[in-house]
Design a protein around this motif. Structure first.
Motif, short mmCIF file in Angstrom:
data_model
loop_
_atom_site.label_atom_id
_atom_site.label_comp_id
_atom_site.label_asym_id
_atom_site.label_seq_id
_atom_site.Cartn_x
_atom_site.Cartn_y
_atom_site.Cartn_z
N UNK A 109 -21.34 -51.43 21.78
CA UNK A 109 -21.11 -52.36 22.89
C UNK A 109 -22.15 -52.18 23.98
N UNK A 110 -22.52 -50.92 24.26
CA UNK A 110 -23.54 -50.64 25.27
C UNK A 110 -24.88 -51.22 24.86
N UNK A 111 -25.25 -51.04 23.59
CA UNK A 111 -26.53 -51.56 23.10
C UNK A 111 -26.59 -53.08 23.21
N UNK A 112 -25.53 -53.75 22.76
CA UNK A 112 -25.52 -55.22 22.79
C UNK A 112 -25.54 -55.72 24.24
N UNK A 113 -24.74 -55.11 25.10
CA UNK A 113 -24.67 -55.56 26.50
C UNK A 113 -26.00 -55.35 27.21
N UNK A 114 -26.59 -54.17 27.06
CA UNK A 114 -27.86 -53.88 27.72
C UNK A 114 -28.96 -54.82 27.23
N UNK A 115 -29.04 -55.01 25.91
CA UNK A 115 -30.07 -55.89 25.35
C UNK A 115 -29.89 -57.31 25.87
N UNK A 116 -28.66 -57.79 25.93
CA UNK A 116 -28.40 -59.16 26.37
C UNK A 116 -28.77 -59.33 27.84
N UNK A 117 -28.35 -58.39 28.68
CA UNK A 117 -28.61 -58.53 30.12
C UNK A 117 -30.10 -58.47 30.42
N UNK A 128 -39.33 -64.60 18.36
CA UNK A 128 -38.14 -64.84 17.56
C UNK A 128 -36.97 -65.27 18.45
N UNK A 129 -35.97 -65.98 17.87
CA UNK A 129 -34.76 -66.31 18.63
C UNK A 129 -34.05 -65.05 19.12
N UNK A 130 -33.22 -65.22 20.13
CA UNK A 130 -32.56 -64.07 20.75
C UNK A 130 -31.72 -63.29 19.74
N UNK A 131 -30.93 -63.97 18.94
CA UNK A 131 -30.05 -63.28 18.00
C UNK A 131 -30.84 -62.49 16.97
N UNK A 132 -31.99 -63.02 16.56
CA UNK A 132 -32.84 -62.30 15.61
C UNK A 132 -33.39 -61.04 16.26
N UNK A 133 -33.84 -61.16 17.52
CA UNK A 133 -34.34 -59.99 18.25
C UNK A 133 -33.25 -58.92 18.37
N UNK A 134 -32.03 -59.36 18.64
CA UNK A 134 -30.91 -58.41 18.78
C UNK A 134 -30.64 -57.69 17.48
N UNK A 135 -30.58 -58.41 16.37
CA UNK A 135 -30.31 -57.80 15.08
C UNK A 135 -31.41 -56.82 14.67
N UNK A 136 -32.66 -57.20 14.93
CA UNK A 136 -33.79 -56.31 14.62
C UNK A 136 -33.70 -55.04 15.46
N UNK A 137 -33.37 -55.22 16.74
CA UNK A 137 -33.27 -54.06 17.63
C UNK A 137 -32.16 -53.11 17.18
N UNK A 138 -30.98 -53.64 16.85
CA UNK A 138 -29.87 -52.80 16.40
C UNK A 138 -30.23 -52.08 15.10
N UNK A 139 -30.89 -52.80 14.19
CA UNK A 139 -31.31 -52.16 12.94
C UNK A 139 -32.29 -51.03 13.18
N UNK A 140 -33.22 -51.21 14.11
CA UNK A 140 -34.18 -50.15 14.42
C UNK A 140 -33.50 -48.95 15.06
N UNK A 195 -30.43 -47.91 14.63
CA UNK A 195 -29.71 -47.19 13.57
C UNK A 195 -30.66 -46.26 12.81
N UNK A 196 -31.91 -46.68 12.67
CA UNK A 196 -32.92 -45.86 11.99
C UNK A 196 -33.59 -44.86 12.92
N UNK A 197 -33.16 -44.82 14.17
CA UNK A 197 -33.74 -43.87 15.12
C UNK A 197 -34.99 -44.36 15.79
N UNK A 198 -35.29 -45.64 15.69
CA UNK A 198 -36.50 -46.22 16.29
C UNK A 198 -36.11 -47.05 17.50
N UNK A 199 -36.49 -46.59 18.71
CA UNK A 199 -36.19 -47.32 19.94
C UNK A 199 -37.33 -48.23 20.37
N UNK A 200 -38.33 -48.37 19.54
CA UNK A 200 -39.42 -49.28 19.86
C UNK A 200 -40.59 -48.60 20.55
N UNK A 201 -41.53 -49.43 20.98
CA UNK A 201 -42.75 -48.96 21.64
C UNK A 201 -42.81 -49.57 23.04
N UNK A 202 -43.15 -48.76 24.02
CA UNK A 202 -43.26 -49.23 25.40
C UNK A 202 -44.36 -50.28 25.50
#
Length: 328
Positions: free
Chosen positions: A24-32, A67-79, A81-88
């Motif tokens: 819930x925290x991940x989805x809410x933070x990403x959306x806001x 990409x559309x917002x929902x696609x970005x969200x799904x990609x972010x959540x998948x990353x 789960x794999x321990x990848x928080x992205x690149x600054x």
């Protein structure tokens, strides 16, 4: 033999609750963050001094912003789960590495200030509860209310003016003046000197709260029948207070310490900004200004995990302090 089964069920249930809360925290933070005004690519291009439309389009593809917002969200959540928080987008470094570099100073600041506030606040509360009608007790109450009402940034500035300008005895910014090559003890002393003002700023706010809370709780406990019985048995005042009364009076303090850890963590953002303390608060402030969404999301994710871990730790401490809970 039923107890181990109940314990395992409780652990599984708690783990599921933690995972759902993190989701819930991940989805809410990403959306806001992604619904907030502003464009991270435009902010990055502004830092670069401008760019061609082709480079801007390439950056959007690189960070997945095309990409559309929902696609970005799904990609972010998948990353995640794999321990990848992205690149600054600003530092061009893995977010996990950036956060891990800054999390130590923040935990040092928060834990030292919260521990000081709890210990000193509880002692002041116990003292004023024993002498509830004395002028000194009223003075503690007034100072507590004043400290609780003071804005944290104003208090930090006042301490800087007092102990670094009027009486220049403490450093006002950074975490140290040198590095660890000067020797571990000298380095720790240097860090301790830099820690005094920011930790004191944050501790004074919550010191006022815990002194009021422990005073009220101690007054209620001192009027209880078992305390009067302990006195009738001839126990000393010290034994009555610290062996019988304090153990029950401190329960609300333990509860609120766990619940307020997130609030203290958020208050550290202002304190770190005022004192240029190199922690998560300063990194979050810089990330907001630069629209560095991956870094900000990583900071919020790690902060949520710290708060959840602190709540679990509070439950354990509560069971150790209160034998009625431990016996269940």
């Amino acid at each position: 033999m039923a107890f181990p089964g109940l314990l395992r069920a409780a652990i599984v249930r708690r783990a599921c609750n933690v995972l759902l809360l993190l989701l819930a925290v991940l989805v809410l933070n990403f959306s806001l963050i992604h619904l907030a005004p502003g464009d991270p690519v435009e902010a990055l291009v502004g830092e670069m001094g401008g760019a061609t439309p082709e480079l801007i389009a390439q950056l959007r593809v690189q960070y997945g912003l095309d990409q559309p917002f929902i696609v970005q969200l799904m990609v972010y959540l998948g990353n995640v789960v794999q321990g990848d928080l992205g690149v600054s987008t600003y530092y061009n470094r893995p977010v996990t590495a950036l956060v891990l570099e800054r999390i130590g100073p923040t935990l040092l600041l928060v834990t030292s200030s919260l521990f000081s506030a709890i210990v000193l606040g509880t002692l002041l509360g116990v003292f004023s509860a024993q002498r509830r009608r004395s002028p000194l007790s009223h003075l503690v109450t007034v100072l507590s209310l004043a400290g609780f009402s003071a804005p944290v940034f104003w208090l930090g500035i006042m301490l800087i003016l007092m102990f670094s300008v009027a009486i220049p005895i403490l450093p006002i910014s950074g975490m140290s003046s040198g590095d660890s090559s000067q020797g571990i003890w000298l380095y720790c002393l240097d860090v301790g000197q830099h820690l005094v003002l920011p930790a004191l700023t944050l501790a004074l706010i919550y010191l006022a709260f815990y002194s009021r809370l422990s005073r009220t709780s101690m007054i209620d406990v001192l009027d209880a029948d078992y305390v009067r019985t302990a006195r009738a048995k001839g126990l000393s005042q010290r034994q009555v207070i610290y062996k019988h009364a304090l153990r029950n009076a401190i329960l609300p303090v333990v509860t609120f310490a766990g619940l307020q850890f997130g609030q203290v963590l958020s208050g550290a953002v202002l304190v770190e900004t005022v004192f240029a303390w190199p922690g998560l608060g300063t990194l979050a402030y810089e990330s907001i200004l630069r629209r560095d969404a991956p870094t900000l999301l990583g900071i919020l994710f790690f902060s949520a995990m710290i708060v959840i871990a602190m709540n679990v730790f509070t439950d354990i401490v509560y069971r150790l302090v209160d034998p009625r809970i431990k016996a269940r």
